[in-house]
Design an enzyme around this catalytic site. Structure first.
Site, PDB file in Angstrom:
ATOM      1  N   GLN A   1       5.794 -11.504   7.521  1.00  0.00           N
ATOM      2  CA  GLN A   1       5.255 -12.268   8.619  1.00  0.00           C
ATOM      3  C   GLN A   1       4.677 -11.255   9.667  1.00  0.00           C
ATOM      4  O   GLN A   1       3.927 -11.819  10.488  1.00  0.00           O
ATOM      5  CB  GLN A   1       6.634 -12.826   9.479  1.00  0.00           C
ATOM      6  CG  GLN A   1       6.106 -13.649  10.769  1.00  0.00           C
ATOM      7  CD  GLN A   1       5.026 -14.880  10.380  1.00  0.00           C
ATOM      8  OE1 GLN A   1       5.257 -15.405   9.333  1.00  0.00           O
ATOM      9  NE2 GLN A   1       4.142 -15.050  11.516  1.00  0.00           N
TER      10      GLN A   1
ATOM     11  N   MET B   1       8.575  -2.319  11.739  1.00  0.00           N
ATOM     12  CA  MET B   1       8.306  -1.373  10.862  1.00  0.00           C
ATOM     13  C   MET B   1       7.076  -1.186  10.229  1.00  0.00           C
ATOM     14  O   MET B   1       6.468  -2.521  10.099  1.00  0.00           O
ATOM     15  CB  MET B   1       9.295  -1.442   9.658  1.00  0.00           C
ATOM     16  CG  MET B   1      10.776  -0.950  10.141  1.00  0.00           C
ATOM     17  SD  MET B   1      11.880  -0.822   8.741  1.00  0.00           S
ATOM     18  CE  MET B   1      13.418  -0.604   9.502  1.00  0.00           C
TER      19      MET B   1
ATOM     20  N   MET C   1       0.800  -1.180   0.033  1.00  0.00           N
ATOM     21  CA  MET C   1      -0.032  -0.022   0.107  1.00  0.00           C
ATOM     22  C   MET C   1       0.927   1.198  -0.213  1.00  0.00           C
ATOM     23  O   MET C   1       0.347   2.349   0.270  1.00  0.00           O
ATOM     24  CB  MET C   1      -0.966  -0.027   1.311  1.00  0.00           C
ATOM     25  CG  MET C   1      -1.767  -1.132   1.096  1.00  0.00           C
ATOM     26  SD  MET C   1      -3.500  -0.891   2.129  1.00  0.00           S
ATOM     27  CE  MET C   1      -2.818  -0.489   3.738  1.00  0.00           C
TER      28      MET C   1
ATOM     29  N   HIS D   1       9.164   1.043   3.428  1.00  0.00           N
ATOM     30  CA  HIS D   1      10.298   1.093   4.378  1.00  0.00           C
ATOM     31  C   HIS D   1      11.002  -0.088   4.036  1.00  0.00           C
ATOM     32  O   HIS D   1      10.615  -0.993   3.212  1.00  0.00           O
ATOM     33  CB  HIS D   1       9.485   1.207   5.910  1.00  0.00           C
ATOM     34  CG  HIS D   1       8.546   0.263   5.969  1.00  0.00           C
ATOM     35  ND1 HIS D   1       8.826  -1.332   6.158  1.00  0.00           N
ATOM     36  CD2 HIS D   1       7.116   0.464   6.357  1.00  0.00           C
ATOM     37  CE1 HIS D   1       7.649  -1.842   6.326  1.00  0.00           C
ATOM     38  NE2 HIS D   1       6.506  -0.742   6.372  1.00  0.00           N
ATOM     39  N   GLU D   2      11.997  -0.322   4.974  1.00  0.00           N
ATOM     40  CA  GLU D   2      12.818  -1.540   4.843  1.00  0.00           C
ATOM     41  C   GLU D   2      11.999  -2.954   4.815  1.00  0.00           C
ATOM     42  O   GLU D   2      12.411  -3.822   4.315  1.00  0.00           O
ATOM     43  CB  GLU D   2      13.792  -1.547   5.857  1.00  0.00           C
ATOM     44  CG  GLU D   2      15.098  -0.815   5.593  1.00  0.00           C
ATOM     45  CD  GLU D   2      15.748  -1.219   4.304  1.00  0.00           C
ATOM     46  OE1 GLU D   2      16.148  -2.510   4.262  1.00  0.00           O
ATOM     47  OE2 GLU D   2      16.087  -0.455   3.611  1.00  0.00           O
ATOM     48  N   GLY D   3      10.986  -3.088   5.577  1.00  0.00           N
ATOM     49  CA  GLY D   3      10.008  -4.186   5.280  1.00  0.00           C
ATOM     50  C   GLY D   3       9.774  -4.606   4.209  1.00  0.00           C
ATOM     51  O   GLY D   3       9.770  -5.829   3.517  1.00  0.00           O
ATOM     52  N   HIS D   4       9.108  -3.635   3.524  1.00  0.00           N
ATOM     53  CA  HIS D   4       8.713  -3.784   2.077  1.00  0.00           C
ATOM     54  C   HIS D   4      10.160  -4.174   1.135  1.00  0.00           C
ATOM     55  O   HIS D   4       9.935  -4.941   0.370  1.00  0.00           O
ATOM     56  CB  HIS D   4       8.066  -2.686   1.391  1.00  0.00           C
ATOM     57  CG  HIS D   4       6.871  -2.027   2.021  1.00  0.00           C
ATOM     58  ND1 HIS D   4       6.854  -0.887   2.898  1.00  0.00           N
ATOM     59  CD2 HIS D   4       5.476  -2.488   2.262  1.00  0.00           C
ATOM     60  CE1 HIS D   4       5.511  -0.744   3.359  1.00  0.00           C
ATOM     61  NE2 HIS D   4       4.930  -1.789   2.913  1.00  0.00           N
TER      62      HIS D   4
ATOM     63  N   ALA E   1       4.196   3.849   1.085  1.00  0.00           N
ATOM     64  CA  ALA E   1       4.807   4.510   2.221  1.00  0.00           C
ATOM     65  C   ALA E   1       5.986   3.561   2.428  1.00  0.00           C
ATOM     66  O   ALA E   1       5.843   3.035   3.629  1.00  0.00           O
ATOM     67  CB  ALA E   1       4.025   4.694   3.092  1.00  0.00           C
TER      68      ALA E   1
HETATM   69  P1  AMP Z   1       1.555  -2.922   3.406  1.00  0.00           P
HETATM   70  O1  AMP Z   1       2.112  -1.906   2.650  1.00  0.00           O
HETATM   71  O2  AMP Z   1       1.432  -2.687   5.016  1.00  0.00           O
HETATM   72  O3  AMP Z   1       0.147  -3.362   3.001  1.00  0.00           O
HETATM   73  O4  AMP Z   1       2.592  -4.110   3.279  1.00  0.00           O
HETATM   74  C1  AMP Z   1       2.853  -4.609   2.149  1.00  0.00           C
HETATM   75  C2  AMP Z   1       3.625  -5.886   2.623  1.00  0.00           C
HETATM   76  O5  AMP Z   1       4.621  -5.721   3.384  1.00  0.00           O
HETATM   77  C3  AMP Z   1       2.717  -6.889   3.259  1.00  0.00           C
HETATM   78  O6  AMP Z   1       3.161  -8.377   2.980  1.00  0.00           O
HETATM   79  C4  AMP Z   1       3.415  -6.686   4.844  1.00  0.00           C
HETATM   80  O7  AMP Z   1       3.073  -7.916   5.439  1.00  0.00           O
HETATM   81  C5  AMP Z   1       4.714  -6.468   4.644  1.00  0.00           C
HETATM   82  N1  AMP Z   1       5.427  -5.858   5.687  1.00  0.00           N
HETATM   83  C6  AMP Z   1       5.133  -4.446   6.148  1.00  0.00           C
HETATM   84  N2  AMP Z   1       5.743  -4.239   7.076  1.00  0.00           N
HETATM   85  C7  AMP Z   1       6.766  -5.139   7.365  1.00  0.00           C
HETATM   86  C8  AMP Z   1       7.897  -5.414   8.109  1.00  0.00           C
HETATM   87  N3  AMP Z   1       8.148  -4.704   9.218  1.00  0.00           N
HETATM   88  N4  AMP Z   1       8.364  -6.343   7.897  1.00  0.00           N
HETATM   89  C9  AMP Z   1       8.451  -7.601   6.829  1.00  0.00           C
HETATM   90  N5  AMP Z   1       7.354  -7.174   6.131  1.00  0.00           N
HETATM   91  C10 AMP Z   1       6.637  -6.086   6.263  1.00  0.00           C
END
Ligand code: AMP
Length: 285
Positions: free
Chosen positions: A148, A184, A30, A34-37, A32
Site C-alpha cells: 500500500q 520502510m 527491486m 526490508h520488512e516491507g518486502h 534491497a
Molecule cells: P520495491 O522493491 O520498492 O519496488 O517494492 C516492491 C514491493 O514492496 C512493492 O509492492 C512495494 O509497494 C512493496 N513495499 C515497499 N516498501 C514497503 C513497505 N514499507 N511496506 C509494505 N510494502 C512495501
C-alpha cells in the site's frame, strides 16, 4: 530456494509447478529487501503453495539516471532474506533479457497513471506497468502481492490486471513502518540519521490529517494547508506534492466522505520519499 536468472529456466520451473497443480504467489521487487518486502513474501507463503520473488531494478521506471545508478543493490543478503521468508524461486533477470535490443512494446494505464507520481516522474508508470505485465506473463501467479505504500502503483496494477484479463488476484498489503513511524523503503538506506528524523514529518503529517478528520474537519483544502505547513516547518524536507484523493480513482476530493487517501511526496536531501495513509471520517451511529 532456487536462484534463477534466465527466462527459459524460469518458464521450465513454472510449467512444472503448474503441472503439479501448485498455486503460485508472486512478489515483484527491486531488491534491497526490508520488512516491507518480507511481509509480502510471508503473506504469499501463507496463501499459496510456492512463492516466487523477483529482483529486478527496472531501468525503464527510473526517470533519473542518477537514481537508477544509486539504487542499492545487495543480492547476497537479499537472497538469504528471501530464503528465510520461505521463497521457492528467486528470479533475478538481467536488463538485456527483459529488454532485448528490439524491444518496442509498452503498457500504459492512462487515467490512473497521469497524476501524482505520473506527473513528477514522467515515464515511471509506463515502465512499471510494462515490466509487471512481462513478469505476470512469465511467472503466471495465482496471487500477486503489492504494498500500500506505493498506493498509486498498487491501483495501477489492479487496473492493469483487470483491463488485460490477467487471471491473477492482486493483493495490496499495509505499509510496514520503522518503530519511529517512517515508512520502510530501500531508499531510506541513503538517508543520514538526521535526515531520517527530518523525514518523520511525513508520517506526522499523515497522522495530523487523520486527527483533523476525526475532529470533523473534512475540507481537503484546510487539511492540506495544515499538512503543508507542518512539512514546511521541518527544514530539511521539501514537499513535491500533497493530495487528498478518492482511493479508487485517485482523483482529488474537495471533502472527505467516509474514507480518503492522503498522498505525499517529498525530497529529503537528494532522496525522494513517498508516503500515504487512509483517513476516515467519524462513523455515524
Ligand atoms: P520495491 O522493491 O520498492 O519496488 O517494492 C516492491 C514491493 O514492496 C512493492 O509492492 C512495494 O509497494 C512493496 N513495499 C515497499 N516498501 C514497503 C513497505 N514499507 N511496506 C509494505 N510494502 C512495501
Amino acid at each position: 530456494m532456487k536462484l534463477i536468472r534466465s527466462i527459459q529456466a524460469l518458464r521450465r520451473e513454472i510449467s512444472r509447478l503448474r503441472k503439479n497443480g501448485k498455486t503460485i504467489g508472486f512478489v515483484p521487487t527491486m531488491g534491497a529487501l526490508h520488512e516491507g518486502h518480507l511481509s509480502l513474501i510471508r503473506r504469499a507463503r501463507r496463501d499459496t503453495d510456492q512463492v516466487v520473488v523477483s529482483i529486478f531494478v527496472n531501468p525503464t521506471q527510473f526517470n533519473q539516471k542518477k537514481d537508477l545508478l544509486g539504487y542499492p543493490r545487495r543480492l547476497r543478503s537479499d537472497s538469504v532474506l528471501c530464503q528465510k521468508a520461505g521463497t521457492a524461486i528467486l528470479f533475478v533477470p538481467d536488463a538485456r533479457s527483459i529488454y532485448p535490443e528490439n524491444f518496442q512494446t509498452h503498457v500504459a494505464v492512462e487515467q490512473l497513471g497521469r497524476r501524482w507520481e505520473g506527473q513528477f516522474r514522467p515515464g515511471h508508470f509506463q515502465g512499471v506497468a510494462t515490466v509487471v505485465t512481462k513478469l505476470f506473463n512469465l511467472v503466471e501467479p495465482t496471487i500477486a502481492y503489492f504494498g500500500q505504500k506505493d498506493a498509486q502503483q498498487a491501483r495501477i496494477i489492479q487496473q492493469l490486471a483487470e483491463d488485460l484479463n490477467f487471471d491473477i488476484r492482486v493483493k495490496v498489503l499495509p505499509t510496514i513502518r520503522e518503530k519511529s513511524g517512517l515508512a520502510m523503503s530501500s531508499r531510506n538506506k541513503r538517508l543520514s540519521e538526521k535526515q531520517k528524523t527530518g523525514a518523520l514529518v511525513l508520517v506526522n503529517a499523515l497522522r495530523e490529517a487523520g486527527r483533523l478528520v476525526q475532529l470533523n474537519e473534512v475540507r481537503s483544502s484546510v487539511i492540506l494547508a495544515r499538512v503543508n505547513r507542518l512539512i514546511r516547518s521541518a527544514g530539511q524536507v521539501r514537499s513535491e506534492y500533497s493530495a487528498i484523493v478518492d482511493p479508487a480513482t485517485l482523483e482529488p476530493v474537495s471533502r472527505v466522505r467516509t474514507t480518503a487517501l492522503v498522498l505525499l511526496a517529498a525530497w529529503v536531501g537528494s532522496v525522494r520519499l513517498i508516503d500515504c495513509g487512509f483517513i476516515h471520517t467519524k462513523r455515524k451511529n
